[in-house]
Design a protein around this motif. Sequence first.
Motif, PDB file in Angstrom:
ATOM      1  N   THR A   1       0.852  -1.186   0.000  1.00 13.54           N
ATOM      2  CA  THR A   1       0.000   0.000   0.000  1.00 13.54           C
ATOM      3  C   THR A   1       0.890   1.239   0.000  1.00 13.54           C
ATOM      4  O   THR A   1       2.078   1.168   0.306  1.00 13.54           O
ATOM      5  N   LEU A   2       0.300   2.369  -0.327  1.00 18.01           N
ATOM      6  CA  LEU A   2       1.019   3.637  -0.271  1.00 18.01           C
ATOM      7  C   LEU A   2       0.649   4.390   1.006  1.00 18.01           C
ATOM      8  O   LEU A   2      -0.481   4.311   1.478  1.00 18.01           O
ATOM      9  N   ASP A   3       1.611   5.109   1.538  1.00 14.87           N
ATOM     10  CA  ASP A   3       1.414   5.899   2.740  1.00 14.87           C
ATOM     11  C   ASP A   3       0.792   7.251   2.394  1.00 14.87           C
ATOM     12  O   ASP A   3       1.174   7.883   1.397  1.00 14.87           O
ATOM     13  N   PHE A   4      -0.152   7.717   3.214  1.00 14.07           N
ATOM     14  CA  PHE A   4      -0.819   8.981   2.928  1.00 14.07           C
ATOM     15  C   PHE A   4       0.145  10.173   2.990  1.00 14.07           C
ATOM     16  O   PHE A   4       0.149  11.030   2.104  1.00 14.07           O
ATOM     17  N   LEU A   5       0.971  10.246   4.013  1.00 18.71           N
ATOM     18  CA  LEU A   5       1.827  11.411   4.212  1.00 18.71           C
ATOM     19  C   LEU A   5       2.958  11.494   3.200  1.00 18.71           C
ATOM     20  O   LEU A   5       3.256  12.566   2.662  1.00 18.71           O
ATOM     21  N   THR A   6       3.585  10.351   2.915  1.00 15.41           N
ATOM     22  CA  THR A   6       4.765  10.359   2.041  1.00 15.41           C
ATOM     23  C   THR A   6       4.467   9.961   0.613  1.00 15.41           C
ATOM     24  O   THR A   6       5.243  10.277  -0.299  1.00 15.41           O
ATOM     25  N   GLY A   7       3.365   9.249   0.392  1.00 17.89           N
ATOM     26  CA  GLY A   7       3.065   8.729  -0.941  1.00 17.89           C
ATOM     27  C   GLY A   7       3.940   7.552  -1.330  1.00 17.89           C
ATOM     28  O   GLY A   7       3.877   7.074  -2.469  1.00 17.89           O
ATOM     29  N   GLN A   8       4.751   7.067  -0.386  1.00 14.46           N
ATOM     30  CA  GLN A   8       5.682   5.982  -0.659  1.00 14.46           C
ATOM     31  C   GLN A   8       5.119   4.638  -0.182  1.00 14.46           C
ATOM     32  O   GLN A   8       4.200   4.599   0.657  1.00 14.46           O
ATOM     33  N   PRO A   9       5.657   3.533  -0.699  1.00 12.09           N
ATOM     34  CA  PRO A   9       5.184   2.210  -0.278  1.00 12.09           C
ATOM     35  C   PRO A   9       5.386   1.983   1.219  1.00 12.09           C
ATOM     36  O   PRO A   9       6.386   2.419   1.800  1.00 12.09           O
ATOM     37  N   THR A  10       4.411   1.294   1.829  1.00 14.20           N
ATOM     38  CA  THR A  10       4.496   0.921   3.238  1.00 14.20           C
ATOM     39  C   THR A  10       4.945  -0.545   3.343  1.00 14.20           C
ATOM     40  O   THR A  10       5.211  -1.197   2.330  1.00 14.20           O
ATOM     41  N   ASN A  11       4.988  -1.045   4.563  1.00 18.77           N
ATOM     42  CA  ASN A  11       5.265  -2.473   4.750  1.00 18.77           C
ATOM     43  C   ASN A  11       3.983  -3.287   4.862  1.00 18.77           C
ATOM     44  O   ASN A  11       4.004  -4.455   5.249  1.00 18.77           O
ATOM     45  N   ILE A  12       2.843  -2.671   4.538  1.00 24.10           N
ATOM     46  CA  ILE A  12       1.555  -3.370   4.489  1.00 24.10           C
ATOM     47  C   ILE A  12       1.303  -3.789   3.043  1.00 24.10           C
ATOM     48  O   ILE A  12       1.346  -2.956   2.141  1.00 24.10           O
ATOM     49  N   GLN A  13       1.065  -5.065   2.826  1.00 24.04           N
ATOM     50  CA  GLN A  13       0.882  -5.563   1.465  1.00 24.04           C
ATOM     51  C   GLN A  13      -0.578  -5.912   1.187  1.00 24.04           C
ATOM     52  O   GLN A  13      -1.352  -6.222   2.095  1.00 24.04           O
ATOM     53  N   TYR A  14      -0.926  -5.846  -0.089  1.00 22.00           N
ATOM     54  CA  TYR A  14      -2.257  -6.265  -0.507  1.00 22.00           C
ATOM     55  C   TYR A  14      -2.454  -7.740  -0.161  1.00 22.00           C
ATOM     56  O   TYR A  14      -1.552  -8.567  -0.334  1.00 22.00           O
ATOM     57  N   SER A  15      -3.647  -8.063   0.285  1.00 17.95           N
ATOM     58  CA  SER A  15      -3.997  -9.452   0.570  1.00 17.95           C
ATOM     59  C   SER A  15      -4.213 -10.213  -0.735  1.00 17.95           C
ATOM     60  O   SER A  15      -4.325  -9.627  -1.818  1.00 17.95           O
ATOM     61  N   ARG A  16      -4.303 -11.514  -0.627  1.00 23.38           N
ATOM     62  CA  ARG A  16      -4.612 -12.333  -1.811  1.00 23.38           C
ATOM     63  C   ARG A  16      -5.993 -11.977  -2.349  1.00 23.38           C
ATOM     64  O   ARG A  16      -6.209 -11.954  -3.563  1.00 23.38           O
ATOM     65  N   ALA A  17      -6.921 -11.696  -1.445  1.00 22.07           N
ATOM     66  CA  ALA A  17      -8.264 -11.310  -1.884  1.00 22.07           C
ATOM     67  C   ALA A  17      -8.217 -10.024  -2.708  1.00 22.07           C
ATOM     68  O   ALA A  17      -8.935  -9.886  -3.695  1.00 22.07           O
ATOM     69  N   ARG A  18      -7.360  -9.088  -2.313  1.00 23.92           N
ATOM     70  CA  ARG A  18      -7.240  -7.837  -3.067  1.00 23.92           C
ATOM     71  C   ARG A  18      -6.592  -8.079  -4.429  1.00 23.92           C
ATOM     72  O   ARG A  18      -6.995  -7.471  -5.432  1.00 23.92           O
ATOM     73  N   ILE A  19      -5.605  -8.970  -4.493  1.00 28.55           N
ATOM     74  CA  ILE A  19      -4.981  -9.310  -5.773  1.00 28.55           C
ATOM     75  C   ILE A  19      -6.022  -9.897  -6.726  1.00 28.55           C
ATOM     76  O   ILE A  19      -6.115  -9.507  -7.902  1.00 28.55           O
ATOM     77  N   ILE A  20      -6.834 -10.814  -6.220  1.00 31.03           N
ATOM     78  CA  ILE A  20      -7.873 -11.431  -7.044  1.00 31.03           C
ATOM     79  C   ILE A  20      -8.943 -10.400  -7.392  1.00 31.03           C
ATOM     80  O   ILE A  20      -9.505 -10.422  -8.500  1.00 31.03           O
ATOM     81  N   ASP A  21      -9.215  -9.488  -6.486  1.00 29.76           N
ATOM     82  CA  ASP A  21     -10.157  -8.408  -6.743  1.00 29.76           C
ATOM     83  C   ASP A  21      -9.715  -7.579  -7.949  1.00 29.76           C
ATOM     84  O   ASP A  21     -10.519  -7.259  -8.824  1.00 29.76           O
ATOM     85  N   ILE A  22      -8.433  -7.247  -7.998  1.00 32.72           N
ATOM     86  CA  ILE A  22      -7.899  -6.468  -9.123  1.00 32.72           C
ATOM     87  C   ILE A  22      -8.031  -7.250 -10.421  1.00 32.72           C
ATOM     88  O   ILE A  22      -8.488  -6.722 -11.444  1.00 32.72           O
TER      89      ILE A  22
END
Length: 256
Positions: A223-244
Amino acid sequence: MENEKRGCAEVALHAAQNLSAHNFLPQAPSATNSTSSNLSHNISQYLGSGQRPPTGQEISFDFCFNYFQSFRRKGNIEALAASENIEIGCLQLGFFLASWNMFRNSPLQRRSSKHYERLIKNVAQFDPTIWEIDVPDYRDAAKVSLLLDCGDKIAASLEHFTPLLKTKVMLAIFGNVPAFDSNFCLPEVGLRKNATFCAESLKKILEFYNAHKNEIDTCKIPTLDFLTGQPTNIQYSRARIIDIFGYVEGGGDIST
């Protein structure tokens, strides 16, 4: 070919060093399979080339997901309902739903952010197992039952009973199911657009996951961070990958 041989540790290191979205795409399958190749293609189409701009419509998911997951990661889910947090939670979820077109022809467009307060309080009291569920867990009947019960409680809390609302809220907060919208479909396993949110639909999503497990498991999108716009250490779940994948497969708008 070199990318296909990378181990998980090397992929994670490379991801941290390079912000281009394409570095997080699934490994190419070793065997020829049109759906497998479409997985990488669809995700690439959705994410676009280069670093993702934090102002894009799809990033509303990232910010909402980051907020709610931050409480899970701290082991303090109950604090979502605390007086100092609940207004922010209502605003996060409400803006996500608005950004993802859930106010169109919906009673939600006639409600203030206060309307989400009961839902946030209920989320804070849900069985904590709900936060840990992802697609591989759909083989567990008890967890499937928990997902369906969660969807019903969300609908009751918002006084709006549609599979689309249930699943979009669950995706944005927990990341445990794809959004069952008018575009999402998995033709390979017979899951059509506007599917019913039920055990049979979840079984078909699990079937799709099992058929493409390697590609989905190696797709690491932060995911992207709101303040920095940079990638976080939180990743998309498998459900989100399949959603895309299913959203693009069904002709979803990727122009934004």
